[in-house]
Design a protein around this motif. Structure first.
Motif, PDB file in Angstrom:
ATOM      1  N   MET A   1       2.217   1.820  -3.440  1.00 31.41           N
ATOM      2  CA  MET A   1       1.176   2.286  -4.349  1.00 31.41           C
ATOM      3  C   MET A   1       0.857   3.762  -4.113  1.00 31.41           C
ATOM      4  O   MET A   1       0.719   4.547  -5.046  1.00 31.41           O
ATOM      5  CB  MET A   1      -0.089   1.439  -4.131  1.00 31.41           C
ATOM      6  CG  MET A   1      -1.072   1.542  -5.273  1.00 31.41           C
ATOM      7  SD  MET A   1      -0.660   0.481  -6.683  1.00 31.41           S
ATOM      8  CE  MET A   1       0.502   1.445  -7.612  1.00 31.41           C
TER       9      MET A   1
ATOM     10  N   SER B   1       0.376  -3.060  -7.907  1.00 34.99           N
ATOM     11  CA  SER B   1       1.222  -3.254  -6.733  1.00 34.99           C
ATOM     12  C   SER B   1       0.523  -4.268  -5.849  1.00 34.99           C
ATOM     13  O   SER B   1      -0.710  -4.351  -5.842  1.00 34.99           O
ATOM     14  CB  SER B   1       1.417  -1.942  -5.972  1.00 34.99           C
ATOM     15  OG  SER B   1       2.213  -2.169  -4.818  1.00 34.99           O
ATOM     16  N   GLY B   2       1.285  -5.065  -5.138  1.00 37.48           N
ATOM     17  CA  GLY B   2       0.644  -6.048  -4.284  1.00 37.48           C
ATOM     18  C   GLY B   2       1.623  -6.939  -3.561  1.00 37.48           C
ATOM     19  O   GLY B   2       2.833  -6.743  -3.623  1.00 37.48           O
TER      20      GLY B   2
ATOM     21  N   ARG C   1       0.840  -1.218   0.000  1.00 37.02           N
ATOM     22  CA  ARG C   1       0.000   0.000   0.000  1.00 37.02           C
ATOM     23  C   ARG C   1       0.870   1.261   0.000  1.00 37.02           C
ATOM     24  O   ARG C   1       0.587   2.239  -0.694  1.00 37.02           O
ATOM     25  CB  ARG C   1      -0.914   0.009   1.227  1.00 37.02           C
ATOM     26  CG  ARG C   1      -2.056  -1.006   1.132  1.00 37.02           C
ATOM     27  CD  ARG C   1      -3.009  -0.895   2.314  1.00 37.02           C
ATOM     28  NE  ARG C   1      -4.067  -1.879   2.198  1.00 37.02           N
ATOM     29  CZ  ARG C   1      -5.148  -1.729   1.448  1.00 37.02           C
ATOM     30  NH1 ARG C   1      -5.310  -0.613   0.733  1.00 37.02           N
ATOM     31  NH2 ARG C   1      -6.079  -2.677   1.394  1.00 37.02           N
TER      32      ARG C   1
ATOM     33  N   LEU D   1      -4.264  -2.248  -6.734  1.00 43.22           N
ATOM     34  CA  LEU D   1      -3.615  -2.918  -5.596  1.00 43.22           C
ATOM     35  C   LEU D   1      -4.213  -4.312  -5.423  1.00 43.22           C
ATOM     36  O   LEU D   1      -5.433  -4.462  -5.300  1.00 43.22           O
ATOM     37  CB  LEU D   1      -3.828  -2.093  -4.319  1.00 43.22           C
ATOM     38  CG  LEU D   1      -3.245  -2.685  -3.029  1.00 43.22           C
ATOM     39  CD1 LEU D   1      -1.722  -2.656  -3.079  1.00 43.22           C
ATOM     40  CD2 LEU D   1      -3.754  -1.912  -1.802  1.00 43.22           C
TER      41      LEU D   1
END
Length: 381
Positions: free
Chosen positions: A331, A373-374, A328, A347
């Protein structure tokens, strides 16, 4: 290919005299299965003996080498009582003590009336001199082969220091002078011996200092080990790099736009890392690279430039983090830059469920999300 002159060193240790199937199995677990493995099994201790002709209390607790005449055997039928062999040294009695000693073996090894060379630790028991389990029992003509300095090796159950030493001595006879591979300037600066001399010196120590890591010969062998490991790793890296990959040429447009709007200038370290990564991405093989930097040194910006090169090439990009919090944070940090370029982000974590997850996966599949993103959920089904 391995040079032919190394072939003898890479034979199995069972080719050495006296190393049968049982010993071969034990030594393989201890050092390795090849002759050269024994050469790298270095001594960790040293026994220094003194040759004496007469027994004296001055030598008690010392390691000695002495010639004896065997006078009598006193076998024991009680396992708690040791087998004793009585000897004479210039008119003074010496007892050789063996716990669980085999009578047939000891009578062959120490025949009454014969002279033998005995090496071991002299002790005093009940006002008599004794040596318990001598390290060596030799005939007179074998005395020259017995050094006053004997290296002590790390052992395992079933392998004695004497047995291992004999095998290592045979291995040492197989080594030859080899071409030097260390940089000449470093070799001269450190005043190191060549490899053959270093191995021979390390297996024939004459002082405790020669067992220390800072000993000159051991330093050279340690450098050899380090250098060979690094070269092996580099060969693996090159082999992996040569695997086919996807060329991502990029246009440089997105990266230039971001760099122009940054409120700071990229550091030399960042620019260098970005250039190397960019070159790898443009090539037709897979990139294998680690970016190393302290906290706050700007690694994320380097990652962003790699992401932009992928997107410029018509691909989607993913930035994976080990935890959801970090994913997070990444991101949130990158989204303002990416949105400025008209790029959409998403995400993906294990927490994303149901319809929201389905909708996001559909956008990814359609190519509507440029950068994801993750966590490891990125590559889970």
């Amino acid at each position: 290919m391995r040079p032919e002159f190394l072939f003898p060193l890479f034979k199995n240790i069972n080719t050495l005299k006296g190393v049968g199937p049982r010993l071969s199995s034990l030594m393989s677990k201890l050092a390795g299965e090849h002759v050269i493995d024994l050469l790298w099994h270095l001594p960790t201790g040293l026994v220094t003996r003194q040759k004496i002709e007469r027994l004296s209390a001055d030598y008690v607790t010392h390691q000695i080498i002495v010639e004896v005449t065997i006078t009598q055997h006193n076998p024991s039928r009680n396992r708690r009582v040791p087998y004793r062999v009585q000897c004479d040294v210039e008119g003074r009695p010496l007892t050789l003590t063996f716990f669980n000693g085999r009578e047939d073996y000891l009578k062959r090894k120490l025949p009454v009336g014969q002279n033998r060379i005995i090496a071991g630790k002299l002790e005093e028991y009940a006002a008599d001199f004794q040596i318990t389990h001598p390290d060596h029992i030799l005939e007179k003509d074998e005395l020259e082969a017995l050094s006053i300095h004997e290296p002590v090796y790390p052992l395992t159950a079933g392998v004695t220091n004497n047995t291992l030493s004999k095998a290592i001595r045979q291995a040492l006879e197989l080594i030859i002078d080899m071409p030097e591979w260390i940089d000449p300037a470093l070799f001269a600066k450190e005043k190191w011996p060549n490899w053959k001399a270093a191995i021979l010196n390390t297996h024939n120590p004459t002082s405790e200092h020669e067992l220390e890591p800072l000993d000159n010969a051991r330093q050279r062998l340690a450098y050899d080990e380090l250098l060979s490991n690094q070269l092996a790793l580099e060969l693996v890296r090159q082999s992996m790099k040569r695997k086919a990959g996807r060329s991502l040429m990029g246009t440089g447009d997105f990266s230039k736009m971001i760099e122009d709007t940054l409120p700071f200038r990229l550091t030399g370290g960042q620019l260098g890392a970005i250039a190397e990564i960019s070159a790898d991405m443009k090539a037709n093989y897979r990139m294998l690279r680690l970016v190393q930097g302290d906290v706050g040194s700007g690694k994320t910006m380097v990652a962003l430039m790699a992401i932009l090169q992928a997107v410029e090439s018509g691909a989607q990009a993913a930035l994976m983090a080990p935890t959801e919090i970090l994913a997070r944070q990444h991101m949130e940090g990158l989204t303002p830059y990416l949105e400025r370029l008209g790029l959409k982000t998403g995400l993906i974590t294990g927490r994303l469920k149901g319809k929201k997850r389905e909708a996001l996966l559909a956008e990814l599949a359609a190519g509507d999300i440029h950068v994801a993103s993750g966590t490891h959920a990125l590559f889970q089904e």
